[in-house]
Design a protein around this motif. Structure first.
Motif, PDB file in Angstrom:
ATOM      1  N   ILE A  94      14.584  -0.343   4.160  1.00  0.00           N
ATOM      2  CA  ILE A  94      13.440   0.459   3.716  1.00  0.00           C
ATOM      3  C   ILE A  94      13.853   1.900   3.380  1.00  0.00           C
ATOM      4  O   ILE A  94      13.016   2.785   3.297  1.00  0.00           O
ATOM      5  CB  ILE A  94      12.279   0.480   4.743  1.00  0.00           C
ATOM      6  CG1 ILE A  94      12.761   0.950   6.115  1.00  0.00           C
ATOM      7  CG2 ILE A  94      11.602  -0.875   4.846  1.00  0.00           C
ATOM      8  CD1 ILE A  94      11.625   1.321   7.056  1.00  0.00           C
ATOM      9  N   THR A  95      15.151   2.100   3.193  1.00  0.00           N
ATOM     10  CA  THR A  95      15.594   3.441   2.805  1.00  0.00           C
ATOM     11  C   THR A  95      16.006   3.401   1.333  1.00  0.00           C
ATOM     12  O   THR A  95      16.841   2.595   0.942  1.00  0.00           O
ATOM     13  CB  THR A  95      16.773   3.900   3.688  1.00  0.00           C
ATOM     14  OG1 THR A  95      16.347   3.874   5.049  1.00  0.00           O
ATOM     15  CG2 THR A  95      17.226   5.300   3.316  1.00  0.00           C
ATOM     16  N   SER A 162       6.675   0.903   4.516  1.00  0.00           N
ATOM     17  CA  SER A 162       7.421   0.458   3.336  1.00  0.00           C
ATOM     18  C   SER A 162       7.530   1.545   2.285  1.00  0.00           C
ATOM     19  O   SER A 162       6.983   2.635   2.422  1.00  0.00           O
ATOM     20  CB  SER A 162       6.737  -0.740   2.698  1.00  0.00           C
ATOM     21  OG  SER A 162       6.101  -1.492   3.656  1.00  0.00           O
ATOM     22  N   LEU A 163       8.223   1.199   1.222  1.00  0.00           N
ATOM     23  CA  LEU A 163       8.354   2.118   0.102  1.00  0.00           C
ATOM     24  C   LEU A 163       7.168   1.974  -0.848  1.00  0.00           C
ATOM     25  O   LEU A 163       6.868   2.864  -1.614  1.00  0.00           O
ATOM     26  CB  LEU A 163       9.667   1.850  -0.646  1.00  0.00           C
ATOM     27  CG  LEU A 163      10.940   2.011   0.195  1.00  0.00           C
ATOM     28  CD1 LEU A 163      12.173   1.661  -0.624  1.00  0.00           C
ATOM     29  CD2 LEU A 163      11.058   3.418   0.741  1.00  0.00           C
ATOM     30  N   ASN A 213       6.801   5.176   3.735  1.00  0.00           N
ATOM     31  CA  ASN A 213       8.127   5.131   4.344  1.00  0.00           C
ATOM     32  C   ASN A 213       8.114   5.834   5.719  1.00  0.00           C
ATOM     33  O   ASN A 213       9.063   6.472   6.124  1.00  0.00           O
ATOM     34  CB  ASN A 213       9.162   5.777   3.402  1.00  0.00           C
ATOM     35  CG  ASN A 213      10.602   5.439   3.768  1.00  0.00           C
ATOM     36  OD1 ASN A 213      11.519   6.174   3.496  1.00  0.00           O
ATOM     37  ND2 ASN A 213      10.799   4.310   4.441  1.00  0.00           N
ATOM     38  N   GLY A 231      11.255   8.394   6.715  1.00  0.00           N
ATOM     39  CA  GLY A 231      12.521   8.397   5.985  1.00  0.00           C
ATOM     40  C   GLY A 231      13.746   8.575   6.863  1.00  0.00           C
ATOM     41  O   GLY A 231      14.750   9.099   6.402  1.00  0.00           O
TER      42      GLY A 231
END
Lengths: 674, 93
Positions: A94-95, A162-163, A213, A231
């Protein structure tokens, strides 16, 4: 599909052409994996960028130095840790990828820690703010809770891991079941777009604050603060007046040999990879579990261009909707009931799996069979992600039928901690349509608690939502949900809620073939149109292969002549007035289960109108292989006509077949000349 | 590769170990956690907890619903300690 070949590395498949999806990819950037320059699109997750470059091993474990890949791909399992720009233990699933990133395979715990990796000073420190309503988790339940609370005038903060917002909706390419008055016959990806569209005005006006995120990692009850991390590099705390927790669930692990090898993935991870980012997880997949997720993901794998070696299922019948099973059976995927995976074979990644039969007690019996595959996809159920409720001191209860421990609640989905509400899979594993309604109820109840609504409005809306929920839960496969729900209420089961489970539904055609999605002979007779009318009817008559009571009604709503009768109960199986049917095939295009077909036998040869959602895209004149309900080739013919009635990428293809095959052919495979 | 079956991916605890410790009398999740580090890795027991509880249930005859699933200490994922480092100098708004 295009071969994506970087120099001497083995080619992997990047999906460029998909029957349903278009992948909007960002700018291509260079990044470094253990010093080696690679290319992929900016802002896709790091783990995806690596996978597309054929890197499956992300780390080596601390104790036994075993290779590890990702598992859940939604930020929950921490299996995807790598060292990114000097910072260890970054969740690479998720990065987002950035230009020039230095990504290193992590060994054990990683190295702590290089000074360059320290976040800048302005990022440090605990920034805090207050929130009237905090919603944790931006899936179908969370977004619906936001909408309901916003519509009542609440100010809402949404924290999502999530993104992209939408939770698991963003990877659902299939059309939803349920009521046509809501989202039935709409694909999940589209529903995610609709919900976000509805939220946009509130973001613009500042009434909704979205933190993407970002994970809510702790709740401290005494101080009433939620600790959030964004993040991997920023911490902040939120003091909420009310919290809706809609954190969803995580794929269950199964204990078998090499269950931790790269290539063993949760079904959600497989979907993320192929449906959100357009990267195939493998070429040949063994699916473990034939619930709705296992069946749907198998179909999606076929759509994305992978082969599904088999679906193994411990139970004596599929747990998901029968129509989902029929969809994959007719494309040739075997469903092995009473089978499970015993071990996975491979050195650094999956090279095959050993499957074995199980008896009624769940013990392994019979012969071990080797299955050639490069991916094993686990879809054996989900566990609700409930840590925040434990930390909040909510009264919890273990309900196996709902997936594990869940918080107890009242009829407004408020838990025993009056600041906490629950909605969606974290309240008990179910599906997105009911999750959205639960989100609505939680949002409504929060609004009432914060005095944003009068009692009468609250009451009437609450009743409306419960009526819909009760209706959706009356189907055959919701038996366990109903049973489970009778244990989750703080007091006795509220009168608004129907949980009467009755006896476990028995299928009346209880043979194994039927239990895995193939109609029995006796069943076929009952769905065959009346011959006298059928022979004369130009345009043909409808055949609906939908023998199970599930909550769904698009066949009726799509029918322009009323031939498919209105449902008294949305769970009823469809009934047909053949005299009104014109063979227009609108239902063929609408049915989320792809269970409607039209056969015209009025001419010399029969014309079949079949639903089609695969690659290559169908065109008139193409040669096709006709498949029966088992996926066996029965005849070869040509496509004579292609329609796309709903402009939603479900095509209706017309093929000419010998008359005696109209009750056998149920799918086509286009012979790819390219 | 050998035939280990991992129950806890993070801390690499095997099914064989879990069963052996349960046999030794450690029949609560918290005991097994302290002895084997099961559930103490980065996923904080999201993957292993249920499998362990099922094993305890099988050995003790108690249904999972009657077992204590252990303590859920915050945070639920690893955080950079450095991020807390200048809390004192910042005022909460």
């Amino acid at each position: 599909m295009e071969k994506f070949n970087h120099g001497r590395r083995e080619a992997v498949y990047v999906i460029t052409d998909h029957p349903i999806l278009q992948f909007s990819r960002g700018r291509k950037v260079i990044f470094y994996h253990d010093g080696r320059p690679l290319e992929w699109y900016e802002n896709d997750p790091i783990a995806v960028a690596l996978y597309a470059n054929n890197v499956k091993t992300l780390s080596y474990t601390k104790k036994y130095h075993r290779p590890r890949g990702f598992f859940c791909a939604i930020g929950k399992c921490s299996s995807c840790f790598m060292t990114v720009d000097g910072l260890a233990n970054v969740r690479t699933c998720i990065t987002p990828l950035k230009e020039g990133m230095k990504i290193e395979t992590q060994h054990g715990l990683g190295t702590f820690f290089q000074s360059s990796s320290l976040p800048s000073e302005e990022l440090r420190g605990l920034f805090g703010f207050k929130a009237e309503v905090l919603v944790v988790g931006g899936g179908p339940a969370g977004l619906s809770a936001c909408l309901e609370a916003l519509e009542s005038g609440c100010r809402v903060t949404l924290v999502d891991e999530s993104l992209r917002l939408g939770g698991q909706l963003v990877k659902q390419t299939h059309k939803f079941f349920g009521s046509s008055l809501d989202f039935a016959a709409v694909r999940g990806i589209k529903i995610a777009e609709i919900l976000q569209q509805q939220l946009k005005q509130y973001v613009d006006s500042g009434q909704l604050k979205v933190l993407s995120n970002a994970s809510a990692v702790a709740y401290y009850a005494k101080e009433n603060v939620v600790l959030c991390e964004q993040g991997e590099k920023r911490l902040f705390i939120i003091e909420p007046e009310a919290i809706v927790v809609s954190t969803g669930a995580m794929e269950k692990l199964v204990p078998f040999v090499n269950n931790d090898l790269p290539g063993v993935y949760g079904a959600g991870a497989v979907q993320t990879l192929m449906n959100v980012y357009g990267v195939l997880p493998g070429k040949k997949v063994l699916m473990v579990g034939a619930g709705n997720i296992g069946l749907i993901v198998s179909y999606q794998l076929l759509q994305a261009g992978a082969e599904v070696a088999a679906i193994v299922e411990m139970a004596p019948k599929v747990g998901g909707y029968w129509v989902h099973a029929a969809k994959v059976r007719r494309l040739g995927v075997p469903i092995l009931l009473r089978h499970t995976v015993k071990k996975v074979v491979g050195e650094s990644c999956v090279e095959g799996a050993v499957i074995q039969e199980v008896n009624e007690k769940g013990e392994l019996v019979g012969e071990e069979k080797f299955t050639d595959c490069d991916t094993v996809c686990l879809a054996v159920g989900l566990s609700p992600t409930v840590e925040l409720f434990w930390q909040a001191g909510c009264e919890m209860v273990y309900v196996g039928d709902l997936g594990g421990f869940v918080p107890k609640r009242d009829h407004t989905l408020r838990t025993s901690n009056p600041r906490f509400w629950v909605a969606g899979d974290v309240a008990g594993i179910e599906e997105a349509t009911t999750a959205m309604l639960e989100g609505r109820i939680a949002g409504l109840s929060v609004s009432r608690a914060l005095n944003r609504l009068d009692e009468a409005t609250f009451r009437s809306r609450l009743e409306g939502y419960w009526n819909k929920l009760n209706e959706l839960r009356m189907g055959e496969t919701s038996y366990r949900v109903r049973k489970g729900l009778s244990h989750v209420f703080l007091e006795q089961v509220p009168s608004l809620v129907q949980t009467d489970a009755g006896d476990e539904p028995q299928n009346q055609f209880g043979d194994e073939e039927f239990g895995s999605g193939v109609l029995s002979e006796s069943m076929i007779e009952t769905i065959t149109p009346p011959m006298d009318l059928w022979k004369k009817k130009k345009g043909g008559l409808v055949i609906i292969e939908c023998p199970q009571k599930i909550p769904c009604d698009p066949c009726h709503y799509s029918c322009p002549t009323g031939a498919i009768k209105a449902f008294e109960n949305i769970n009823d199986v469809p009934t047909i007035d053949y005299s009104k049917c014109t063979g227009c095939a609108m239902c063929v295009a609408a049915c989320p289960g792809l269970a409607c077909f039209v056969a015209d036998i009025s001419g010399e040869q029969a014309i079949l109108k079949l639903p089609y959602e695969m690659m290559p895209r169908p065109q008139e004149g193409q040669d096709v292989v006709c498949l029966d309900r088992h996926g066996k080739e029965v005849v070869r013919t040509k496509i004579v006509k292609v329609q796309e009635p709903r402009k939603d990428k479900t095509y209706v293809v017309h093929v000419v077949v010998p008359k005696q095959l109209v009750m056998h052919v149920r799918a086509v495979r286009v012979i790819d000349r390219g | 590769m050998d035939e280990k079956i991992f129950v806890c991916r993070c801390e690499e605890v095997t099914l064989e170990e879990v069963r052996r410790y349960i046999q030794m009398g450690f029949t609560t999740f918290n005991e097994l956690k302290r002895l084997l580090r099961i559930g103490m890795g980065p996923c904080q027991g999201r993957g292993c907890r249920e499998i362990v509880l099922r094993e305890i249930s099988r050995a003790t005859g108690l249904p999972v619903s009657q077992l204590n699933p252990g303590t859920f200490r915050p945070p639920s994922k690893p955080l950079l300690a450095g991020l807390f480092s200048i809390v004192e100098s910042k005022k909460r708004s």
